[in-house]
Scaffold this active site. Structure first.
Site, short mmCIF file in Angstrom:
data_model
loop_
_atom_site.label_atom_id
_atom_site.label_comp_id
_atom_site.label_asym_id
_atom_site.label_seq_id
_atom_site.Cartn_x
_atom_site.Cartn_y
_atom_site.Cartn_z
N VAL A 63 0.87 -1.18 0.00
CA VAL A 63 0.00 0.00 0.00
C VAL A 63 0.90 1.22 0.00
O VAL A 63 2.09 1.14 0.31
CB VAL A 63 -0.96 0.04 1.21
N SER A 64 0.31 2.37 -0.35
CA SER A 64 1.11 3.58 -0.52
C SER A 64 1.44 4.32 0.77
O SER A 64 2.47 4.97 0.87
CB SER A 64 0.39 4.54 -1.47
N SER A 65 0.55 4.24 1.76
CA SER A 65 0.79 5.03 2.96
C SER A 65 0.45 4.24 4.22
O SER A 65 -0.29 3.26 4.18
CB SER A 65 -0.02 6.32 2.92
N GLN A 68 -3.07 3.04 5.57
CA GLN A 68 -3.76 1.96 4.86
C GLN A 68 -3.34 0.59 5.37
O GLN A 68 -3.50 -0.41 4.67
CB GLN A 68 -3.47 2.05 3.36
#
Length: 194
Positions: A63-65, A68
């Site tokens: 996931v990007s961040s 999340q």
């Protein structure tokens, strides 16, 4: 396999199957994950090992961040369920938080460099890399390794897909990595409206 899929194949209501899982009345083995997901292991629907590539099988979730993290765990559970449904044994799950535009993802780089990893399973192409997925896939194929993409739906028009990748890359540099996807989508929407 997931409850909904098993219920559909058996002609049952998913709510009934979840109830059976909670009450321990399932006629087949089930697994309850840490995130609350139920995985059903029915031998008549799980094919025998079709694993061609030699070496370990690793599921890669990203996931990007950091906000999340719940999504990351659910993604990892879905990948593990998919691998088990394909008949793969001793599946390892590697999870990472980082941008798909960043080539300095430590865990992914370790996976790609590790020759004992024969198969890498990802949920979507962009979970592995936002750009140049095909190059990574070709490099691994040349080493008799493979990537399995669980959900390989893509935009039919290659030009639109390429344009999206380029816009995302430019927006990432201009506006920061988090806002890049939204800016690229807004630019595409503006181009379509014109």
């Amino acid at each position: 396999m997931l409850v909904r899929e098993w219920a559909s194949r058996e002609g049952l209501n998913p709510q009934t199957v979840w109830k059976w899982c909670r009450e321990g009345k399932m006629p087949v083995p089930v697994e309850h994950t840490a995130t609350g997901m139920w995985l059903i292991h029915d031998s008549k629907y799980e094919p025998q090992s079709t694993h061609v590539a030699s070496g370990r099988t690793v599921c890669y979730a990203r996931v990007s961040s950091g906000d999340q993290k719940d999504d990351l765990q659910r993604q990892a559970d879905r990948l593990k369920a998919f691998a088990l449904a394909m008949g793969m044994d001793d599946v390892q799950v590697v999870s990472e938080v980082g941008s798909g535009m960043n080539e300095r993802r430590r865990k992914l780089n370790q996976l790609l460099a590790d020759a004992t990893v024969g198969t890498i399973i990802v949920e979507h192409r962009d979970r592995l890399a936002r750009l140049n997925f095909g190059l990574i896939e070709s490099a691994l194929t040349a080493q008799n390794r493979r990537i399995i993409v669980v959900d390989d739906r893509e935009v039919d028009d290659d030009l639109v897909c390429d344009m999206t990748e380029i816009l995302t890359s430019f927006c990432a540099r201009l506006y920061g990595r988090r806002a890049a996807k939204h800016k690229a989508q807004a630019a595409l929407q503006a181009a379509q409206d014109a």
